[in-house]
Design a protein around this motif. Structure first.
Motif, mmCIF file in Angstrom:
data_model
loop_
_atom_site.group_PDB
_atom_site.id
_atom_site.type_symbol
_atom_site.label_atom_id
_atom_site.label_comp_id
_atom_site.label_asym_id
_atom_site.label_seq_id
_atom_site.Cartn_x
_atom_site.Cartn_y
_atom_site.Cartn_z
ATOM 1 N N ASP A 259 -7.299 2.377 -4.173
ATOM 2 C CA ASP A 259 -6.939 3.958 -4.575
ATOM 3 C C ASP A 259 -5.840 3.750 -5.467
ATOM 4 O O ASP A 259 -5.720 4.489 -6.508
ATOM 5 N N LYS A 260 -4.570 3.013 -5.182
ATOM 6 C CA LYS A 260 -3.335 2.885 -5.845
ATOM 7 C C LYS A 260 -3.616 2.624 -7.329
ATOM 8 O O LYS A 260 -3.125 3.028 -8.283
ATOM 9 N N TYR A 261 -4.726 1.441 -7.388
ATOM 10 C CA TYR A 261 -4.767 0.961 -8.887
ATOM 11 C C TYR A 261 -6.267 1.196 -9.469
ATOM 12 O O TYR A 261 -6.848 0.676 -9.988
ATOM 13 N N ARG B 106 -6.711 -1.038 0.722
ATOM 14 C CA ARG B 106 -6.113 0.166 0.599
ATOM 15 C C ARG B 106 -5.664 0.167 -0.890
ATOM 16 O O ARG B 106 -5.372 1.398 -1.507
ATOM 17 N N LEU B 107 -5.234 -0.940 -1.517
ATOM 18 C CA LEU B 107 -4.635 -0.881 -2.724
ATOM 19 C C LEU B 107 -5.681 -0.247 -3.911
ATOM 20 O O LEU B 107 -5.377 0.181 -4.976
ATOM 21 N N ALA C 63 0.809 -1.245 0.093
ATOM 22 C CA ALA C 63 0.057 -0.246 0.004
ATOM 23 C C ALA C 63 0.704 1.365 0.012
ATOM 24 O O ALA C 63 1.898 1.056 0.391
ATOM 25 N N GLU C 64 0.287 2.150 -0.271
ATOM 26 C CA GLU C 64 0.987 3.577 -0.436
ATOM 27 C C GLU C 64 1.733 4.077 0.871
ATOM 28 O O GLU C 64 2.751 4.630 0.842
ATOM 29 N N ASP C 65 1.068 3.446 1.966
ATOM 30 C CA ASP C 65 1.590 3.866 3.193
ATOM 31 C C ASP C 65 2.697 2.946 3.703
ATOM 32 O O ASP C 65 3.420 3.163 4.968
ATOM 33 N N ARG D 112 -7.100 6.688 -11.501
ATOM 34 C CA ARG D 112 -5.612 7.167 -11.488
ATOM 35 C C ARG D 112 -4.697 6.397 -12.434
ATOM 36 O O ARG D 112 -3.418 7.037 -13.089
#
Length: 88
Positions: free
Chosen positions: A71-73, A68-69, A28-30, A77
């Motif tokens: 949002d990343k994918y 939460r992935l 995840a981004e964090d 985006r």
């Protein structure tokens, strides 16, 4: 990798081979891992699955990070990233 990402996004706890590419896409981004990374053999996978069954808190943590992935994918985006790449 795509099947692992889709599984993680859906909230499934994932056991994945300890490969750089899987670590990249399943983090995840964090910085939270969205998978339990194990040696890429039957024994490693068996140990990883055993760990998940023995530690429900680890399953919950992986599931949360996997969601939460999303949002990343997200499609928006990803399209913005391709657009930026093509227009650069």
């Amino acid at each position: 990798g795509l099947a692992c990402v889709e599984a993680a996004i859906s909230g499934l706890p994932v056991v994945a081979s300890n490969l750089d590419v899987l670590r990249e896409v399943l983090t995840a981004e964090d910085g939270s891992p969205a998978a339990l990374f194990v040696e890429a053999d039957a024994a490693g996978m068996a140990r990883g699955l055993g760990d998940l069954f023995a530690r429900p808190e680890a399953k919950a943590r992986l599931s949360e990070a996997g969601r939460r992935l999303r949002d990343k994918y997200s499609p928006a985006r990803m399209c913005a990233g391709y657009e930026a790449l093509l227009l650069a």
